[in-house]
Design a protein around this motif. Structure first.
Motif, PDB file in Angstrom:
ATOM      1  N   THR A  21       9.671   2.599  13.534  1.00  0.00           N
ATOM      2  CA  THR A  21       8.841   3.543  14.268  1.00  0.00           C
ATOM      3  C   THR A  21       9.379   3.714  15.676  1.00  0.00           C
ATOM      4  O   THR A  21       9.803   2.755  16.314  1.00  0.00           O
ATOM      5  CB  THR A  21       7.392   3.049  14.333  1.00  0.00           C
ATOM      6  OG1 THR A  21       6.868   2.950  13.003  1.00  0.00           O
ATOM      7  CG2 THR A  21       6.521   4.005  15.145  1.00  0.00           C
ATOM      8  N   CYS A  22       9.348   4.939  16.146  1.00  0.00           N
ATOM      9  CA  CYS A  22       9.776   5.258  17.510  1.00  0.00           C
ATOM     10  C   CYS A  22       8.690   6.093  18.166  1.00  0.00           C
ATOM     11  O   CYS A  22       8.198   7.055  17.569  1.00  0.00           O
ATOM     12  CB  CYS A  22      11.075   6.040  17.471  1.00  0.00           C
ATOM     13  SG  CYS A  22      11.599   6.717  19.065  1.00  0.00           S
ATOM     14  N   TRP A  36      17.937   8.846  15.007  1.00  0.00           N
ATOM     15  CA  TRP A  36      18.170   7.409  14.897  1.00  0.00           C
ATOM     16  C   TRP A  36      19.679   7.172  14.832  1.00  0.00           C
ATOM     17  O   TRP A  36      20.376   7.815  14.037  1.00  0.00           O
ATOM     18  CB  TRP A  36      17.507   6.847  13.643  1.00  0.00           C
ATOM     19  CG  TRP A  36      16.028   6.766  13.721  1.00  0.00           C
ATOM     20  CD1 TRP A  36      15.109   7.671  13.270  1.00  0.00           C
ATOM     21  CD2 TRP A  36      15.275   5.680  14.286  1.00  0.00           C
ATOM     22  NE1 TRP A  36      13.842   7.233  13.529  1.00  0.00           N
ATOM     23  CE2 TRP A  36      13.913   6.011  14.140  1.00  0.00           C
ATOM     24  CE3 TRP A  36      15.602   4.477  14.901  1.00  0.00           C
ATOM     25  CZ2 TRP A  36      12.885   5.180  14.576  1.00  0.00           C
ATOM     26  CZ3 TRP A  36      14.594   3.647  15.336  1.00  0.00           C
ATOM     27  CH2 TRP A  36      13.241   3.997  15.180  1.00  0.00           C
ATOM     28  N   TYR A  37      20.143   6.260  15.671  1.00  0.00           N
ATOM     29  CA  TYR A  37      21.518   5.794  15.651  1.00  0.00           C
ATOM     30  C   TYR A  37      21.499   4.308  15.299  1.00  0.00           C
ATOM     31  O   TYR A  37      20.456   3.647  15.394  1.00  0.00           O
ATOM     32  CB  TYR A  37      22.171   5.965  17.025  1.00  0.00           C
ATOM     33  CG  TYR A  37      22.577   7.369  17.375  1.00  0.00           C
ATOM     34  CD1 TYR A  37      21.630   8.323  17.739  1.00  0.00           C
ATOM     35  CD2 TYR A  37      23.920   7.748  17.364  1.00  0.00           C
ATOM     36  CE1 TYR A  37      22.010   9.619  18.064  1.00  0.00           C
ATOM     37  CE2 TYR A  37      24.307   9.046  17.697  1.00  0.00           C
ATOM     38  CZ  TYR A  37      23.341   9.965  18.043  1.00  0.00           C
ATOM     39  OH  TYR A  37      23.720  11.243  18.381  1.00  0.00           O
ATOM     40  N   LEU A  47      25.480   8.012  14.224  1.00  0.00           N
ATOM     41  CA  LEU A  47      24.258   8.738  13.925  1.00  0.00           C
ATOM     42  C   LEU A  47      23.818   8.438  12.487  1.00  0.00           C
ATOM     43  O   LEU A  47      24.619   8.548  11.564  1.00  0.00           O
ATOM     44  CB  LEU A  47      24.474  10.238  14.102  1.00  0.00           C
ATOM     45  CG  LEU A  47      23.298  11.139  13.747  1.00  0.00           C
ATOM     46  CD1 LEU A  47      22.128  10.900  14.681  1.00  0.00           C
ATOM     47  CD2 LEU A  47      23.725  12.606  13.791  1.00  0.00           C
ATOM     48  N   VAL A  48      22.565   8.074  12.332  1.00  0.00           N
ATOM     49  CA  VAL A  48      22.010   7.767  11.018  1.00  0.00           C
ATOM     50  C   VAL A  48      21.215   8.944  10.476  1.00  0.00           C
ATOM     51  O   VAL A  48      21.399   9.364   9.339  1.00  0.00           O
ATOM     52  CB  VAL A  48      21.124   6.513  11.079  1.00  0.00           C
ATOM     53  CG1 VAL A  48      20.460   6.258   9.727  1.00  0.00           C
ATOM     54  CG2 VAL A  48      21.922   5.305  11.525  1.00  0.00           C
ATOM     55  N   ALA A  49      20.307   9.475  11.300  1.00  0.00           N
ATOM     56  CA  ALA A  49      19.448  10.570  10.854  1.00  0.00           C
ATOM     57  C   ALA A  49      18.958  11.355  12.057  1.00  0.00           C
ATOM     58  O   ALA A  49      18.795  10.798  13.146  1.00  0.00           O
ATOM     59  CB  ALA A  49      18.262  10.043  10.060  1.00  0.00           C
ATOM     60  N   VAL A  97      16.468   8.086  19.723  1.00  0.00           N
ATOM     61  CA  VAL A  97      16.844   8.981  20.810  1.00  0.00           C
ATOM     62  C   VAL A  97      15.950  10.210  20.783  1.00  0.00           C
ATOM     63  O   VAL A  97      15.753  10.806  19.722  1.00  0.00           O
ATOM     64  CB  VAL A  97      18.311   9.434  20.684  1.00  0.00           C
ATOM     65  CG1 VAL A  97      18.685  10.338  21.854  1.00  0.00           C
ATOM     66  CG2 VAL A  97      19.235   8.252  20.623  1.00  0.00           C
ATOM     67  N   ALA A  98      15.437  10.569  21.937  1.00  0.00           N
ATOM     68  CA  ALA A  98      14.709  11.829  22.100  1.00  0.00           C
ATOM     69  C   ALA A  98      15.625  12.790  22.858  1.00  0.00           C
ATOM     70  O   ALA A  98      16.088  12.468  23.955  1.00  0.00           O
ATOM     71  CB  ALA A  98      13.414  11.605  22.864  1.00  0.00           C
ATOM     72  N   GLN A  99      15.880  13.947  22.277  1.00  0.00           N
ATOM     73  CA  GLN A  99      16.826  14.893  22.851  1.00  0.00           C
ATOM     74  C   GLN A  99      16.112  16.149  23.335  1.00  0.00           C
ATOM     75  O   GLN A  99      15.379  16.785  22.571  1.00  0.00           O
ATOM     76  CB  GLN A  99      17.875  15.269  21.804  1.00  0.00           C
ATOM     77  CG  GLN A  99      18.676  14.089  21.284  1.00  0.00           C
ATOM     78  CD  GLN A  99      19.663  14.478  20.196  1.00  0.00           C
ATOM     79  OE1 GLN A  99      19.469  15.458  19.483  1.00  0.00           O
ATOM     80  NE2 GLN A  99      20.723  13.698  20.071  1.00  0.00           N
TER      81      GLN A  99
END
Length: 119
Positions: A21-22, A36-37, A47-49, A97-99
């Protein structure tokens, strides 16, 4: 300042499952994507997803086993990574990561959570 916090890592046997969870303290209107990395010892971060407003993308190595999803709350966006059929090679520190979008693109990283797949 945007804060990104991951949770849910741990030790799991091969073939098992985990859900990461993020939580990112950002409003959805200011967000381009959540991702998600992961980084394994001695390897580059990969990079995973990724989930954008209307699409998802996965690394070939996790396609069909991992699923990324998202929930939206007021001033917080949650990203989840459901990991099934885990393998020892999935062992890594997983980062969220939030982009933000262009023209002010920026990546906000979490501190990471350890996932260990071992018998």
């Amino acid at each position: 300042q945007v804060q990104v916090v991951e949770s849910g890592g741990g030790l799991v046997h091969p073939g098992g499952s985990l859900r990461l969870t993020c939580a990112a303290s950002i409003s959805f209107v200011n967000l381009y994507a959540m991702a998600w990395y992961r980084q394994a010892p001695g390897k580059q971060r990969e990079l995973v997803a990724l989930i954008t407003r209307d699409s998802t993308d996965y690394a070939d190595s996790v396609q069909g086993r991992f699923t990324i999803s998202r929930d939206i709350a007021k001033n917080t966006v949650y990203a989840y990574l459901q990991m099934n059929s885990l393998k020892p090679e999935d062992t890594a520190v997983y980062f969220c990561v939030a982009q933000t979008p262009y023209p002010r693109q920026y990546d906000y990283w979490g501190q990471g959570t350890q996932v260990t797949v071992s018998a």
